[in-house]
Design an enzyme around this catalytic site. Structure first.
Site, PDB file in Angstrom:
ATOM      1  N   ALA A  13       0.847  -1.196   0.000  1.00  0.00           N
ATOM      2  CA  ALA A  13       0.000   0.000   0.000  1.00  0.00           C
ATOM      3  C   ALA A  13       0.878   1.240   0.000  1.00  0.00           C
ATOM      4  CB  ALA A  13      -0.921   0.005   1.223  1.00  0.00           C
ATOM      5  N   ASP A  14       0.320   2.313  -0.535  1.00  0.00           N
ATOM      6  CA  ASP A  14       1.001   3.606  -0.469  1.00  0.00           C
ATOM      7  C   ASP A  14      -0.048   4.697  -0.316  1.00  0.00           C
ATOM      8  OD1 ASP A  14       3.756   4.971  -0.893  1.00  0.00           O
ATOM      9  OD2 ASP A  14       2.311   6.192  -2.008  1.00  0.00           O
TER      10      ASP A  14
END
Length: 213
Positions: free
Chosen positions: A78-79
């Protein structure tokens, strides 16, 4: 009974790990990646979140392949990106960054994007992008200076942690709260379920009995 696939979280974020654990999911392994997260020229915040989460997942897969440990493994990456319009606010590493971010966010609505990337055991890559709109109150100089002194902002996208003191700045939030913390749980569990991962394994009474034993 089918064997549960191993989940690798391609992140060293304690917030993302805590959110997964809150949902009853314990990754088999944490595999953070060291990537250059600098936005490309004129890159949209949405595109940045999607590009970086994909790069993190692929980097983790490369490490597992090198170690011959990729079989039966699901990789989750995830970012999170915070923006005002098209302006991407940096992760705050210095107090000056935090103060500058808070001044921009003061009295305005900003958007928090989290890109999710899942690489399944069969090597298929799937992505989701989650957006939340957050409005801050107009911050006083005391608000900004006192929050900057708290050190909660360090390493946080946009220079604040909504689950901490900065939660008191929020006037309105539209969308996923856990997205702003760093991992949208509804969408994450939907992706995992779609890959055949048993997201309810630790919810069942027998799992609690095993932990107690």
């Amino acid at each position: 009974m089918a064997v549960q696939q191993k989940l690798v979280l391609a992140s060293g974020s304690p917030r993302r790990l805590a959110l997964l654990q809150q949902a009853g999911i314990e990754p088999a392994r944490l595999l953070p990646t060291d990537l250059d997260e600098t936005p490309e020229r004129s890159e949209h915040p949405r595109s940045l979140a999607k590009r970086l989460c994909k790069a993190k997942a692929e980097a983790a897969l490369s490490v597992l392949n090198e170690r011959d440990e990729a079989a039966g493994t699901i990789i989750l990456a995830a970012d999170t990106v915070v923006s005002v319009g098209r302006q991407i606010l940096p992760k705050a590493e210095m107090v000056e960054d935090a103060v500058a971010n808070l001044r921009i966010l003061s009295g305005r609505t900003h958007r928090v994007y989290t890109g999710l990337c899942l690489i399944g055991a069969g090597g298929v890559l799937r992505q989701r992008l989650v957006e939340t709109r957050v409005r801050f109150k107009r911050l006083t100089r005391q608000d900004i200076d006192t929050y900057a002194a708290s050190d909660e902002w360090r390493g946080k996208a946009g220079g604040y942690a909504i689950q901490g003191l900065a939660g008191s700045f929020v006037v309105r939030l539209v969308g996923s709260y856990t997205n702003v913390v760093g991992l949208p749980l509804y969408e994450t569990l939907a992706l995992l379920s779609g890959e055949g991962f048993d997201v309810y394994a630790r919810w069942r009474p027998e799992a609690a009995d095993d932990v107690a034993a």
